[in-house]
Design an enzyme around this catalytic site. Sequence first.
Site, short mmCIF file in Angstrom:
data_model
loop_
_atom_site.label_atom_id
_atom_site.label_comp_id
_atom_site.label_asym_id
_atom_site.label_seq_id
_atom_site.Cartn_x
_atom_site.Cartn_y
_atom_site.Cartn_z
N GLU A 127 0.51 -1.30 0.01
CA GLU A 127 -0.01 -0.18 0.09
C GLU A 127 0.80 1.20 -0.01
O GLU A 127 0.61 2.15 0.94
CB GLU A 127 -0.98 0.06 1.25
CG GLU A 127 -1.89 -1.49 1.19
CD GLU A 127 -2.99 -1.21 2.33
OE1 GLU A 127 -2.72 -0.64 3.41
OE2 GLU A 127 -3.57 -2.40 2.44
N ASN A 169 2.10 -5.18 -3.21
CA ASN A 169 0.71 -5.72 -2.87
C ASN A 169 0.13 -4.24 -2.60
O ASN A 169 0.35 -3.25 -1.81
CB ASN A 169 0.74 -6.49 -1.67
CG ASN A 169 -0.69 -6.94 -1.25
OD1 ASN A 169 -1.47 -7.55 -2.35
ND2 ASN A 169 -1.11 -6.89 0.08
N HIS A 206 -10.25 -6.30 -2.41
CA HIS A 206 -11.61 -6.17 -1.26
C HIS A 206 -12.74 -5.42 -2.09
O HIS A 206 -12.68 -4.23 -2.14
CB HIS A 206 -10.94 -5.26 -0.26
CG HIS A 206 -9.91 -5.83 0.64
ND1 HIS A 206 -10.46 -7.13 1.47
CD2 HIS A 206 -8.58 -5.60 1.03
CE1 HIS A 206 -9.15 -7.15 2.09
NE2 HIS A 206 -8.10 -6.54 1.74
N GLU A 235 -5.97 -10.92 -1.14
CA GLU A 235 -7.09 -10.55 0.13
C GLU A 235 -8.30 -10.67 -0.32
O GLU A 235 -9.22 -9.75 -0.01
CB GLU A 235 -6.49 -9.25 0.91
CG GLU A 235 -5.31 -9.35 1.25
CD GLU A 235 -4.69 -7.92 1.96
OE1 GLU A 235 -5.68 -7.19 2.14
OE2 GLU A 235 -3.58 -7.57 1.94
N ASP A 237 -12.26 -10.48 -0.89
CA ASP A 237 -13.51 -10.63 -0.20
C ASP A 237 -14.60 -9.91 -1.02
O ASP A 237 -13.96 -8.83 -1.63
CB ASP A 237 -13.36 -10.30 1.50
CG ASP A 237 -12.80 -9.20 1.95
OD1 ASP A 237 -12.82 -8.25 0.86
OD2 ASP A 237 -12.41 -9.02 3.07
O1 G3I Z 1 -4.95 -8.10 19.17
C1 G3I Z 1 -5.28 -7.02 19.50
C2 G3I Z 1 -6.09 -7.21 20.91
O2 G3I Z 1 -5.23 -7.69 21.65
C3 G3I Z 1 -6.71 -5.89 21.43
O3 G3I Z 1 -7.64 -6.33 22.45
C4 G3I Z 1 -7.62 -5.32 20.33
C5 G3I Z 1 -8.47 -4.25 20.59
O4 G3I Z 1 -8.37 -3.34 19.35
O5 G3I Z 1 -7.03 -5.29 19.28
C6 G3I Z 1 -6.36 -6.51 18.42
O6 G3I Z 1 -5.42 -6.18 17.26
C7 G3I Z 1 -6.34 -6.03 16.06
C8 G3I Z 1 -5.89 -6.98 15.05
O7 G3I Z 1 -6.62 -6.48 13.89
C9 G3I Z 1 -6.18 -8.34 15.62
O8 G3I Z 1 -7.49 -8.66 15.70
C10 G3I Z 1 -6.08 -4.64 15.83
O9 G3I Z 1 -6.71 -3.40 16.51
C11 G3I Z 1 -6.65 -4.26 14.57
O10 G3I Z 1 -6.29 -3.02 13.83
C12 G3I Z 1 -6.17 -5.46 13.44
O11 G3I Z 1 -6.92 -5.33 12.10
C13 G3I Z 1 -6.26 -5.77 11.05
C14 G3I Z 1 -5.88 -4.72 10.08
O12 G3I Z 1 -5.36 -5.22 8.87
C15 G3I Z 1 -5.07 -3.54 10.68
O13 G3I Z 1 -4.50 -2.60 9.55
C16 G3I Z 1 -7.23 -6.69 10.55
O14 G3I Z 1 -7.35 -7.85 11.55
C17 G3I Z 1 -6.66 -7.26 9.16
O15 G3I Z 1 -7.66 -8.25 8.34
C18 G3I Z 1 -6.26 -6.16 8.20
O16 G3I Z 1 -5.57 -6.60 7.30
C19 G3I Z 1 -5.38 -5.55 6.08
C20 G3I Z 1 -4.15 -6.12 5.39
O17 G3I Z 1 -3.08 -6.49 6.46
C21 G3I Z 1 -3.77 -5.07 4.28
N1 G3I Z 1 -4.69 -4.89 3.31
C22 G3I Z 1 -6.22 -4.39 3.95
C23 G3I Z 1 -6.46 -5.46 5.03
C24 G3I Z 1 -8.01 -4.97 5.61
O18 G3I Z 1 -7.71 -3.90 6.20
#
Ligand code: G3I
Length: 305
Positions: A127, A169, A206, A235, A237
Amino acid sequence: GTTLGSAAARTGRYFGTAVSASKLSDSVYTGILSREFSMITPENEMKIDATEPSQGQFSYANADRIVSQAASQGARMRGHTLAWYSQQPGWMQSMEGSALRQAMLNHITQVASHYRGKIYAWDVVNEAFADGGSGARRDSNLQRTGDDWIEVAFRAARSADPDAKLCYNDYNTDDWNQAKTQAVYRMVQDFKSRGVPIDCVGFQSHFNSNSPVPSNYRTTLQNFADLGVDVQITELDVEGSGTAQANNFRTVTQACTAVARCTGMTTWGIRDTDSWRASATPLLFDGNGQKKEAYTAVLDTLNGG
Ligand code: G3I
């Protein structure tokens, strides 16, 4: 093939999913994972904040659990991601200039070396381009270290793991007529012409009502492939349900199977409830782990139907 992985393998392709280490104790989840998928991308566990939470202190336990799962089911791994403006640990967020450049390079070298030989393809840079009509790079602390940060990242990754395919990516790069797509295309063209090591381009894909599957999606994949790189859907969906959603998944699958250098596709999670945007019900299995109409559309398409 009776599963996504075996159907994709008919034409030498893989079918993957994003996996969270925290769900590996869920037997419904791991049952579908090991049955259906031949490629795994850690959803968060190989990101910079996860692997280097304190500068110079590397943390691989959660990512290593996913790598072990992949090995136990005979699946390969996509690594995601070595250099990104987002999900940087606090120490990196506050860095700039040559110190940040050096920290980025050390991160890439350490992480890619730790996983040397175990990664089919790395999303080296994620990105890096801006949305909208500018075609510009996205502003970030990494970008402010100099325009060459992307090629320097790819060279470091190549040195650390010479056998991994190295990918750029991004999202919103599916429509051939968008400025962002054209800008990434020109970067890849430039890298290929100057011998910067790049092997593949990942299209996150996405899709939702604001960002539908473009009618020229296959053209985009083919045009990038014609630069001499593999293309992968990284990715996937698609927001929606029922037949409309299934038709979109079919269109995406047909686009990949029509492009010789589209080596595989990955959905961003297994069940709708595993998705980063669960309310969009964007995946191939419902919350109970049952196959959706979209699953059948993808499977039939992979089987040549
Ligand atoms: O693990 C912590 C947990 O301990 C805490 O209590 C909780 C509270 O917010 O957060 C948890 O972490 C989260 C993590 O996902 C695991 O669930 C983060 O806040 C959250 O920001 C994170 O989101 C991820 C996101 O990327 C972050 O940018 C998504 O799971 C993940 O699917 C998403 O994936 C991205 C790709 O990497 C890049 N392309 C877009 C895609 C979708 O946004």
